[in-house]
Write a protein that holds these residues in place. Structure first.
Motif, PDB file in Angstrom:
ATOM      1  N   ARG A 107     -37.256  66.271   7.141  1.00 14.30           N
ATOM      2  CA  ARG A 107     -36.315  65.239   6.683  1.00 14.30           C
ATOM      3  C   ARG A 107     -35.677  64.519   7.881  1.00 14.30           C
ATOM      4  O   ARG A 107     -34.727  65.026   8.476  1.00 14.30           O
ATOM      5  CB  ARG A 107     -35.237  65.879   5.807  1.00 14.30           C
ATOM      6  CG  ARG A 107     -35.825  66.515   4.563  1.00 14.30           C
ATOM      7  CD  ARG A 107     -34.800  67.042   3.593  1.00 14.30           C
ATOM      8  NE  ARG A 107     -35.421  67.204   2.282  1.00 14.30           N
ATOM      9  CZ  ARG A 107     -34.795  67.607   1.186  1.00 14.30           C
ATOM     10  NH1 ARG A 107     -33.515  67.885   1.224  1.00 14.30           N
ATOM     11  NH2 ARG A 107     -35.445  67.715   0.051  1.00 14.30           N
ATOM     12  N   ASP A 245     -31.261  72.370   2.299  1.00 11.69           N
ATOM     13  CA  ASP A 245     -30.962  71.517   1.151  1.00 11.69           C
ATOM     14  C   ASP A 245     -29.580  70.889   1.327  1.00 11.69           C
ATOM     15  O   ASP A 245     -29.390  69.685   1.170  1.00 11.69           O
ATOM     16  CB  ASP A 245     -31.016  72.355  -0.128  1.00 11.69           C
ATOM     17  CG  ASP A 245     -30.716  71.526  -1.363  1.00 11.69           C
ATOM     18  OD1 ASP A 245     -31.268  70.418  -1.473  1.00 11.69           O
ATOM     19  OD2 ASP A 245     -29.914  71.982  -2.204  1.00 11.69           O
ATOM     20  N   ASP A 249     -28.457  66.702   2.596  1.00 10.82           N
ATOM     21  CA  ASP A 249     -27.634  65.758   1.821  1.00 10.82           C
ATOM     22  C   ASP A 249     -26.446  65.303   2.665  1.00 10.82           C
ATOM     23  O   ASP A 249     -26.072  64.128   2.675  1.00 10.82           O
ATOM     24  CB  ASP A 249     -27.103  66.412   0.537  1.00 10.82           C
ATOM     25  CG  ASP A 249     -27.974  66.107  -0.680  1.00 10.82           C
ATOM     26  OD1 ASP A 249     -29.213  66.011  -0.504  1.00 10.82           O
ATOM     27  OD2 ASP A 249     -27.427  65.971  -1.790  1.00 10.82           O
TER      28      ASP A 249
HETATM   29 MN    MN Z   1     -31.378  68.610  -2.311  1.00 10.86          MN
END
Ligand code: MN
Ligand code: IPM
Length: 372
Positions: A107, A245, A249
């Motif tokens: 990411r 996770d 964000d």
């Molecule tokens: Mn997520």
């Protein structure tokens, strides 16, 4: 190059943003003479509605037999608000990640110069941020044994990691750091968790074979703070499933919108590309969803197949859209430019990237050709 791409648009805004990524890929295919074919299959709440299964066997089969998967978004409020639901859309995505062996989730987080003022964070803090999170994706608390006692009063989720699971993603992260700025930060909670202590041990050991990379460690609580205080200190962050996770964000705030963050999930035999945002059900069909995360995921797909020049054109097109403010309202509240129009602009740019073009802003809003 020929690529068979499975398209899983999923729920909410998934279909509309995925469509824009396909437009971009088709424009690249045309400009560079590649053959990209797309085959669609249901997943998530949409699949539950039509088949009772969030990941129908046929969808999984299609993904296994494709070169890559382009994924939209997953989730529906009717399941979020029902803790007793037996089947949930998210199970489809988790099973897909596990079945395809997609153990590394990549990411990238970048502060685009043109969007520095857009971020809720101060400009001087985020300037120069360019980091990539390597999130383990098929282990940890997401996949450990889940228990609920008979009375429904006590529950547990097991967080388990093996050396092997840590090693394989650690190698990916070290290689990435070596090719970037040479810094790797392992984010964990080694002051409390046994699994984190195993991560530290394994990652330290592997680090010895990457002398060019400087390795450091941060507890996740501190990392969450550092990412907001001074995000440009990071290069590659390596972390386990749930921490990844959460901090990804968090990282999206740096870019100005979660609608900009793309991701690649890769394993030994398969690869899936998806925006990190959710299904944004309130925005479905309104044309306000930002397609850039999905389009940048398509660029990551191209990079995965070593089509770097092609991916670079998509990046250029996205930067042009940001610079010209051809963006959805998440980035410019008074914008009247729709999801579809942002997609058209980017596809158009890709098709004409070599030419000197003038863009007429009014025409974009009215849906006419973007090129004059
Ligand atoms: Mn997520
Ligand atoms: C993500 C999402 C998923 C996750 C959900 C939809 C299961 O939040 O890709 O970050 O938690 O991994």
């Amino acid at each position: 190059m020929k690529l068979n791409i499975a398209v899983l648009p999923g729920d909410g805004i998934g279909p509309e943003v995925t469509l824009q990524a396909i437009k971009a890929l088709n424009a690249v295919g045309e400009a560079f003479n590649h053959q990209f074919t797309f085959e669609e299959a249901p997943v998530g709440a949409t699949a539950i509605d039509s088949t009772g299964d969030p990941l129908p066997e046929k969808t999984l089969e299609l993904c296994m037999n494709s070169d890559a998967v382009l994924f939209g978004a997953i989730g529906d409020p009717k399941y979020d608000n029902d803790p007793s639901a037996k089947v949930r859309p998210e199970q489809g995505l988790l099973k897909l990640r596990k079945s395809l062996g997609l153990f590394t989730n990549i990411r990238p987080i970048k502060a685009y110069p043109t969007l520095l003022d857009q971020s809720p964070l101060k400009k001087d803090r985020i300037e120069g941020t360019d980091m990539t999170i390597y999130r383990e994706l098929t282990g940890g608390i997401y996949f450990g044994e889940k228990k609920l006692n008979d009375k429904g009063t006590t529950a547990s989720d097991l967080c388990e990691y093996s050396e092997f699971e840590i090693e394989r993603i650690a190698h990916m992260a070290f290689k990435a750091a070596k090719a970037r700025k040479g810094k790797l930060t392992l984010v964990d909670k080694a002051n409390v968790l046994e699994t984190s202590r195993l991560w530290r041990k394994v990652v330290t050991e592997i680090g010895k074979s990457y002398p060019e990379v400087s390795l450091d460690f941060l507890f996740v609580d501190n990392a969450a703070m550092q990412m907001i205080l001074n995000p440009s200190q990071f290069d590659v962050i390596l972390t386990e499933n749930m921490f990844g996770d959460i901090i990804s964000d968090e990282g999206s705030v740096i870019g100005g919108s979660i609608g900009l963050l793309a991701s690649a999930s890769v394993g030994d035999d398969n690869a899936l590309f998806e925006p990190i945002h959710g299904s944004f059900p309130q925005g479905k069909g309104l044309g306000i969803a930002n397609p850039i995360a999905s389009i940048l995921s398509a660029a990551m797909l191209l990079e995965h197949f070593r089509l770097f020049e092609e991916a670079a054109i998509i990046h250029k097109a996205v930067e042009k859209a940001l610079e010209m403010q051809v963006v959805t309202p998440d980035l410019k509240p008074d914008s009247k430019i729709s999801t579809d129009k942002v997609g058209d602009f980017i596809a158009d740019f890709i098709g004409h990237a070599e030419e000197v073009i003038n863009y007429n802003h009014e025409n974009i809003e009215y849906g006419q050709s973007t090129i004059i």
